[in-house]
Design a protein around this motif. Structure first.
Motif, short mmCIF file in Angstrom:
data_model
loop_
_atom_site.label_atom_id
_atom_site.label_comp_id
_atom_site.label_asym_id
_atom_site.label_seq_id
_atom_site.Cartn_x
_atom_site.Cartn_y
_atom_site.Cartn_z
N GLN A 254 41.89 42.96 51.64
CA GLN A 254 41.88 44.24 52.37
C GLN A 254 43.15 45.02 52.05
OE1 GLN A 254 41.36 42.84 56.35
NE2 GLN A 254 39.14 42.64 56.17
N HIS A 255 44.21 44.31 51.68
CA HIS A 255 45.41 44.94 51.12
C HIS A 255 45.19 45.02 49.61
CE1 HIS A 255 47.82 43.15 54.74
NE2 HIS A 255 47.05 44.15 55.10
N ASP A 256 44.46 46.01 49.19
CA ASP A 256 44.00 46.09 47.80
C ASP A 256 45.08 46.72 46.93
OD1 ASP A 256 42.69 46.28 45.42
OD2 ASP A 256 40.87 47.19 46.24
N ASN A 257 45.80 45.89 46.20
CA ASN A 257 46.86 46.37 45.32
C ASN A 257 46.58 46.00 43.87
OD1 ASN A 257 47.25 43.63 45.75
ND2 ASN A 257 49.45 43.78 46.15
N ARG A 258 45.30 46.06 43.50
CA ARG A 258 44.94 45.69 42.13
C ARG A 258 45.55 46.62 41.09
NH1 ARG A 258 38.56 44.97 42.97
NH2 ARG A 258 39.06 46.42 44.65
N ALA A 259 45.67 47.90 41.40
CA ALA A 259 46.25 48.83 40.43
C ALA A 259 47.70 48.47 40.15
CB ALA A 259 46.14 50.27 40.94
N LEU A 260 48.43 48.11 41.19
CA LEU A 260 49.82 47.67 41.03
C LEU A 260 49.87 46.38 40.22
CD1 LEU A 260 52.83 48.08 41.96
CD2 LEU A 260 52.27 46.60 43.91
N MET A 261 48.98 45.47 40.53
CA MET A 261 48.93 44.19 39.82
C MET A 261 48.69 44.39 38.33
SD MET A 261 46.23 41.14 40.67
CE MET A 261 44.85 42.08 39.99
N VAL A 262 47.76 45.26 37.97
CA VAL A 262 47.44 45.51 36.57
C VAL A 262 48.65 46.07 35.83
CG1 VAL A 262 46.07 46.96 35.03
CG2 VAL A 262 44.96 45.77 36.93
N ARG A 263 49.42 46.93 36.49
CA ARG A 263 50.59 47.50 35.87
C ARG A 263 51.58 46.41 35.45
NH1 ARG A 263 54.54 50.67 39.53
NH2 ARG A 263 52.57 51.23 40.51
N TYR A 264 51.79 45.43 36.30
CA TYR A 264 52.74 44.37 35.98
C TYR A 264 52.14 43.30 35.08
CZ TYR A 264 56.23 46.36 39.03
OH TYR A 264 57.17 47.21 39.57
N GLN A 265 50.82 43.17 35.08
CA GLN A 265 50.20 42.25 34.13
C GLN A 265 50.52 42.64 32.69
OE1 GLN A 265 46.13 42.51 35.49
NE2 GLN A 265 46.26 40.58 36.61
N GLU A 266 50.67 43.91 32.46
CA GLU A 266 51.01 44.38 31.11
C GLU A 266 52.39 43.87 30.69
OE1 GLU A 266 50.62 48.59 31.16
OE2 GLU A 266 48.46 48.56 31.52
N GLU A 267 53.33 43.83 31.64
CA GLU A 267 54.68 43.35 31.31
C GLU A 267 54.66 41.90 30.84
OE1 GLU A 267 59.07 42.52 33.36
OE2 GLU A 267 57.50 43.54 34.53
N PHE A 268 53.77 41.09 31.43
CA PHE A 268 53.77 39.66 31.16
C PHE A 268 52.57 39.22 30.31
CE2 PHE A 268 56.25 40.26 35.03
CZ PHE A 268 57.39 39.51 34.73
N ALA A 269 51.93 40.16 29.65
CA ALA A 269 50.71 39.85 28.91
C ALA A 269 50.91 38.79 27.84
CB ALA A 269 50.14 41.12 28.28
N GLY A 270 52.08 38.76 27.22
CA GLY A 270 52.32 37.80 26.14
C GLY A 270 52.63 36.40 26.61
N GLU A 271 52.68 36.18 27.92
CA GLU A 271 53.08 34.87 28.44
C GLU A 271 51.95 34.14 29.16
OE1 GLU A 271 57.64 35.63 29.62
OE2 GLU A 271 56.24 37.26 29.93
N VAL A 272 50.75 34.71 29.09
CA VAL A 272 49.59 34.06 29.74
C VAL A 272 49.21 32.82 28.94
CG1 VAL A 272 47.20 34.34 30.44
CG2 VAL A 272 48.78 36.28 30.62
N LEU A 273 48.99 31.73 29.67
CA LEU A 273 48.56 30.47 29.03
C LEU A 273 47.04 30.43 29.01
CD1 LEU A 273 51.13 28.06 30.71
CD2 LEU A 273 51.29 29.15 28.48
N GLY A 274 46.52 29.32 28.56
CA GLY A 274 45.08 29.17 28.46
C GLY A 274 44.46 28.92 29.81
N ARG A 275 43.35 28.29 29.79
CA ARG A 275 42.56 28.02 31.00
C ARG A 275 43.42 27.30 32.03
NH1 ARG A 275 36.99 27.36 31.87
NH2 ARG A 275 36.43 25.89 33.51
N GLY A 276 43.42 27.79 33.29
CA GLY A 276 44.24 27.21 34.33
C GLY A 276 43.79 25.84 34.76
#
Length: 276
Positions: A254-276
């Motif tokens: 209900q605290h929908d901050n997906r747009a904010l989340m997407v913005r910061y996902q770009e900063e860390f895009a190169g550090e995502v690992l494989g399947r959790g």
């Protein structure tokens, strides 16, 4: 409301390490700000292992494949947080702070909880603390001035942690709703968790300031408490979001901050690992 269906929770391995040695007052030379974050960081390794354990207590009851996948991502992210903050704690030890004493108090309490309290209450406590971290994470990502003047490597670590807390903020909650859902138990857990989180963080802050010879420095406390709770204090806007947790129909997204989340996902895009 439930977890967004297009949200993929994947752990990241933070590429930039912590400074070695850690600057004693890394947050713009401000002891209070630095040590507030330090005090919270010391709680994370044991706290996040507790969160993982509380979710694992019920994981086998989950039949929904999407939730199973989210749980895997949650465990992966929390595991990486624990390891990164263990290194952070070691840097603090090297500066002469008694991190072991701070950790012992939390370890004893969590061991008592795991031995004596019902599994559902342990999961409810995880939901509660996840809400506390989620609203602080949202505020940190929404207000870059929270980290103004901070060492860039520490600021980046806190943004990374805040992003992943945002991504998985509803996983334990959705699991809890499946296996219990009791709003009374959830509210009880939040009251207890708020008291202990505040107590532990304050005791840690006092320890750090005492070791620095600043515990009785009135200016440090005056400016620090104003930064937290003054007219423009960083914690004041969090009160309404915090209280939402007590509503019967509450859900974290209900605290929908997906747009904010997407913005910061770009900063860390190169550090995502494989399947959790």
């Amino acid at each position: 409301m439930s977890q967004p269906t297009d949200l993929h929770i994947r752990p990241r391995r933070l590429a930039s390490g912590l400074p070695d040695p850690l600057p004693r007052h890394w947050h713009g030379g401000n002891a209070f700000k630095s040590h507030l974050f330090n005090a919270m960081s010391v709680l994370f390794p044991d706290g996040e292992r507790f969160f993982i354990d509380s979710v694992r207590l019920f994981r086998e009851q989950v039949t929904d494949e999407a939730l199973k996948e989210q749980i895997r991502g949650f465990i992966g992210q929390e595991g990486h947080h624990s390891r990164e903050h263990l290194e952070y704690s070691q840097r603090l030890r090297e500066l002469g702070y008694d991190i072991d004493a701070i950790e012992r108090r939390l370890k004893r309490r969590l061991a008592f909880v795991q031995r004596h309290l019902p599994d559902r209450l342990q999961l409810a406590a995880t939901c509660a603390v996840e809400h506390l971290t989620a609203i602080m994470a949202n505020a940190l990502l929404s207000n870059p001035d929270w980290m103004e003047g901070a060492d860039p490597r520490l600021a980046r670590l806190w943004r990374w942690h805040a992003l992943e807390e945002t991504e998985h903020k509803a996983v334990a909650f959705d699991l809890y709703m499946q296996v219990s859902g009791s709003p009374w138990l959830r509210r009880r857990a939040m009251l207890q968790s708020t008291i202990f989180f505040t107590w532990d963080t304050t005791r840690g802050l006092i320890h750090f300031l005492r070791r620095d010879g600043l515990l009785w420095n009135w200016g440090v406390w005056r400016d620090g408490l104003s930064w937290l709770w003054g007219r423009r204090g960083i914690f004041r806007p969090l009160v309404r979001d915090y209280l939402d947790f007590y509503r019967r129909d509450f859900h974290p997204w209900q605290h929908d901050n997906r747009a904010l989340m997407v913005r910061y996902q770009e900063e860390f895009a190169g550090e995502v690992l494989g399947r959790g």
